[in-house]
Design a protein around this motif. Structure first.
Motif, PDB file in Angstrom:
ATOM      1  N   MET A   1      15.950 -32.472 -10.901  1.00 19.03           N
ATOM      2  CA  MET A   1      16.526 -31.133 -10.968  1.00 19.03           C
ATOM      3  C   MET A   1      15.608 -30.134 -10.287  1.00 19.03           C
ATOM      4  O   MET A   1      14.392 -30.207 -10.408  1.00 19.03           O
ATOM      5  N   LYS A   2      16.185 -29.200  -9.537  1.00 21.63           N
ATOM      6  CA  LYS A   2      15.428 -28.141  -8.893  1.00 21.63           C
ATOM      7  C   LYS A   2      15.961 -26.788  -9.349  1.00 21.63           C
ATOM      8  O   LYS A   2      17.129 -26.645  -9.710  1.00 21.63           O
ATOM      9  N   ILE A   3      15.085 -25.797  -9.321  1.00 20.09           N
ATOM     10  CA  ILE A   3      15.406 -24.442  -9.772  1.00 20.09           C
ATOM     11  C   ILE A   3      14.981 -23.453  -8.691  1.00 20.09           C
ATOM     12  O   ILE A   3      13.876 -23.577  -8.135  1.00 20.09           O
ATOM     13  N   ILE A   4      15.841 -22.484  -8.402  1.00 21.13           N
ATOM     14  CA  ILE A   4      15.520 -21.489  -7.380  1.00 21.13           C
ATOM     15  C   ILE A   4      15.756 -20.085  -7.936  1.00 21.13           C
ATOM     16  O   ILE A   4      16.770 -19.825  -8.593  1.00 21.13           O
ATOM     17  N   THR A   5      14.803 -19.176  -7.668  1.00 25.83           N
ATOM     18  CA  THR A   5      14.998 -17.767  -8.005  1.00 25.83           C
ATOM     19  C   THR A   5      14.680 -16.906  -6.787  1.00 25.83           C
ATOM     20  O   THR A   5      14.147 -17.383  -5.781  1.00 25.83           O
ATOM     21  N   SER A   6      14.989 -15.639  -6.914  1.00 27.45           N
ATOM     22  CA  SER A   6      14.568 -14.644  -5.936  1.00 27.45           C
ATOM     23  C   SER A   6      13.104 -14.311  -6.188  1.00 27.45           C
ATOM     24  O   SER A   6      12.555 -14.622  -7.251  1.00 27.45           O
ATOM     25  N   PRO A   7      12.458 -13.609  -5.247  1.00 23.48           N
ATOM     26  CA  PRO A   7      11.124 -13.075  -5.505  1.00 23.48           C
ATOM     27  C   PRO A   7      11.270 -11.766  -6.289  1.00 23.48           C
ATOM     28  O   PRO A   7      12.307 -11.537  -6.918  1.00 23.48           O
ATOM     29  N   ALA A   8      10.269 -10.905  -6.236  1.00 26.04           N
ATOM     30  CA  ALA A   8      10.358  -9.588  -6.873  1.00 26.04           C
ATOM     31  C   ALA A   8       9.707  -8.556  -5.955  1.00 26.04           C
ATOM     32  O   ALA A   8       8.812  -8.879  -5.182  1.00 26.04           O
ATOM     33  N   LYS A   9      10.182  -7.331  -6.040  1.00 27.90           N
ATOM     34  CA  LYS A   9       9.574  -6.254  -5.256  1.00 27.90           C
ATOM     35  C   LYS A   9       8.179  -5.937  -5.772  1.00 27.90           C
ATOM     36  O   LYS A   9       7.283  -5.609  -4.996  1.00 27.90           O
ATOM     37  N   LEU A  10       8.016  -6.003  -7.092  1.00 26.69           N
ATOM     38  CA  LEU A  10       6.722  -5.706  -7.698  1.00 26.69           C
ATOM     39  C   LEU A  10       5.818  -6.925  -7.613  1.00 26.69           C
ATOM     40  O   LEU A  10       6.224  -8.038  -7.949  1.00 26.69           O
ATOM     41  N   MET A  11       4.579  -6.697  -7.166  1.00 26.29           N
ATOM     42  CA  MET A  11       3.620  -7.786  -7.002  1.00 26.29           C
ATOM     43  C   MET A  11       2.239  -7.356  -7.454  1.00 26.29           C
ATOM     44  O   MET A  11       1.913  -6.174  -7.464  1.00 26.29           O
ATOM     45  N   SER A  12       1.416  -8.342  -7.794  1.00 26.52           N
ATOM     46  CA  SER A  12       0.032  -8.084  -8.164  1.00 26.52           C
ATOM     47  C   SER A  12      -0.812  -9.305  -7.831  1.00 26.52           C
ATOM     48  O   SER A  12      -0.371 -10.444  -8.026  1.00 26.52           O
ATOM     49  N   ILE A  13      -2.009  -9.071  -7.347  1.00 25.49           N
ATOM     50  CA  ILE A  13      -2.936 -10.182  -7.070  1.00 25.49           C
ATOM     51  C   ILE A  13      -4.067 -10.224  -8.094  1.00 25.49           C
ATOM     52  O   ILE A  13      -5.009 -11.000  -7.964  1.00 25.49           O
ATOM     53  N   ASP A  14      -3.981  -9.397  -9.107  1.00 25.59           N
ATOM     54  CA  ASP A  14      -5.087  -9.242 -10.051  1.00 25.59           C
ATOM     55  C   ASP A  14      -5.166 -10.355 -11.092  1.00 25.59           C
ATOM     56  O   ASP A  14      -6.252 -10.796 -11.455  1.00 25.59           O
ATOM     57  N   LYS A  15      -4.020 -10.786 -11.582  1.00 23.94           N
ATOM     58  CA  LYS A  15      -3.994 -11.758 -12.674  1.00 23.94           C
ATOM     59  C   LYS A  15      -3.799 -13.161 -12.113  1.00 23.94           C
ATOM     60  O   LYS A  15      -2.692 -13.571 -11.771  1.00 23.94           O
ATOM     61  N   LYS A  16      -4.883 -13.893 -11.988  1.00 23.75           N
ATOM     62  CA  LYS A  16      -4.845 -15.196 -11.326  1.00 23.75           C
ATOM     63  C   LYS A  16      -4.901 -16.338 -12.337  1.00 23.75           C
ATOM     64  O   LYS A  16      -5.158 -16.132 -13.529  1.00 23.75           O
ATOM     65  N   SER A  17      -4.659 -17.543 -11.849  1.00 23.40           N
ATOM     66  CA  SER A  17      -4.752 -18.751 -12.662  1.00 23.40           C
ATOM     67  C   SER A  17      -5.446 -19.829 -11.827  1.00 23.40           C
ATOM     68  O   SER A  17      -5.278 -19.891 -10.605  1.00 23.40           O
ATOM     69  N   ASP A  18      -6.230 -20.656 -12.491  1.00 25.81           N
ATOM     70  CA  ASP A  18      -6.910 -21.741 -11.765  1.00 25.81           C
ATOM     71  C   ASP A  18      -6.243 -23.096 -12.024  1.00 25.81           C
ATOM     72  O   ASP A  18      -6.821 -24.143 -11.762  1.00 25.81           O
ATOM     73  N   HIS A  19      -4.994 -23.060 -12.520  1.00 26.65           N
ATOM     74  CA  HIS A  19      -4.321 -24.326 -12.842  1.00 26.65           C
ATOM     75  C   HIS A  19      -3.986 -25.130 -11.591  1.00 26.65           C
ATOM     76  O   HIS A  19      -4.195 -26.346 -11.559  1.00 26.65           O
ATOM     77  N   TYR A  20      -3.449 -24.468 -10.573  1.00 30.13           N
ATOM     78  CA  TYR A  20      -3.008 -25.176  -9.374  1.00 30.13           C
ATOM     79  C   TYR A  20      -4.092 -25.192  -8.301  1.00 30.13           C
ATOM     80  O   TYR A  20      -4.828 -24.216  -8.140  1.00 30.13           O
ATOM     81  N   LYS A  21      -4.132 -26.255  -7.542  1.00 36.33           N
ATOM     82  CA  LYS A  21      -4.904 -26.258  -6.315  1.00 36.33           C
ATOM     83  C   LYS A  21      -4.130 -25.423  -5.300  1.00 36.33           C
ATOM     84  O   LYS A  21      -2.936 -25.645  -5.091  1.00 36.33           O
ATOM     85  N   PRO A  22      -4.760 -24.430  -4.673  1.00 34.28           N
ATOM     86  CA  PRO A  22      -4.038 -23.549  -3.748  1.00 34.28           C
ATOM     87  C   PRO A  22      -3.412 -24.320  -2.587  1.00 34.28           C
ATOM     88  O   PRO A  22      -4.008 -25.263  -2.054  1.00 34.28           O
ATOM     89  N   THR A  23      -2.208 -23.924  -2.210  1.00 34.44           N
ATOM     90  CA  THR A  23      -1.516 -24.539  -1.077  1.00 34.44           C
ATOM     91  C   THR A  23      -1.032 -23.457  -0.115  1.00 34.44           C
ATOM     92  O   THR A  23      -0.931 -22.286  -0.475  1.00 34.44           O
ATOM     93  N   GLN A  24      -0.755 -23.877   1.117  1.00 32.57           N
ATOM     94  CA  GLN A  24      -0.246 -22.939   2.116  1.00 32.57           C
ATOM     95  C   GLN A  24       1.272 -23.042   2.169  1.00 32.57           C
ATOM     96  O   GLN A  24       1.836 -24.130   2.114  1.00 32.57           O
TER      97      GLN A  24
END
Length: 252
Positions: A1-24
């Protein structure tokens, strides 16, 4: 099963998580191309294009000047933790378990006017470019012309024939795919409130409910249509009488 949503106009780079290995992002070359044209546009152009105030236009003009395909850590964030609009308040990714976050990495994608299609772990910079705006560049009249074939092909690569695809995106964003060309079984959604005894769709509640549905699927490891129908967060329940094999209706 796959799930798709829209993005959002509001964004922030302040609250990060180290759970995922960053990808491009998959379509970083395409994003770079779009940005090369967006960067040339004046604040006045951006204000008219996006119907935003001069202050917001200047802010986004500055973002365009600073944008890069490979940003530094302090100027970017992973996509799942970057968007902060109502859908993402409902999703509340920062409070999910590691298993739920792993589920999203495998099953969840976000559409984007700039980046095309994003995995939760993809590194992005703050931007504003709604899919439905008539942004013309090269031979393309708008972003739909640019993205539809690319996104439909990619979604088909990531789904099996007949696999469930939960469309929790807005009409504006899902139009960036050729729905009839998708070989997954697309399920649309309607979330309604009972007002004076009648069901009514209220946009802000609908957006929040979309995020709640993504969260529910992640927390319950949803795999089947019956799993999805069991969604019950914040008082919602399935309206079986008005639901079909292509659209699920939830009310509260």
């Amino acid at each position: 099963m796959k799930i798709i949503t829209s993005p959002a106009k509001l964004m922030s780079i302040d609250k990060k998580s180290d759970h995922y290995k960053p990808t491009q992002p998959k379509f970083i070359k395409e994003a770079t191309l779009i940005q090369s044209y967006l960067k040339e546009k004046s604040p006045a152009f951006l204000s008219e294009l996006m119907e935003i105030s001069d202050k917001l236009a200047n802010e986004n003009w500055q973002r365009n000047q600073q944008w890069k395909a490979k940003p530094k850590e302090d100027e970017s964030n992973q996509a799942l933790f970057s968007f902060t609009g109502e859908v993402y308040r409902g999703l509340d990714a920062h409070t999910l378990s590691t298993d739920a976050l792993d589920y999203l990495q495998e099953n969840y994608r976000m559409l984007s006017g700039l980046y095309g299609l994003l995995k939760p772990s993809d590194i992005i910079m703050p931007y504003r470019l709604e899919m439905g705006r008539n942004f013309a560049f090269e031979t393309y009249k708008n972003l739909y012309e640019f993205w539809q074939e690319k996104l439909s092909t990619q979604i088909n690569k990531e789904t099996k024939k007949g696999e469930l695809l939960l469309n929790l995106a807005s009409t504006e964003y899902f139009k960036a795919t050729y729905k009839k060309k998708l070989h997954a079984h697309v399920i649309d959604f309607d979330f309604q409130e009972i007002k004076s005894g009648k069901p009514k769709t209220i946009v802000v509640y609908t957006k929040h409910a979309r995020g709640l549905m993504v969260r529910y699927c992640a927390e319950t490891n949803a795999q089947t249509l019956d799993d999805v129908k069991a969604f019950h967060y914040e008082g919602y329940f399935i309206d079986e009488d008005r639901s079909t094999d292509k659209k699920l209706v939830f009310v509260r």
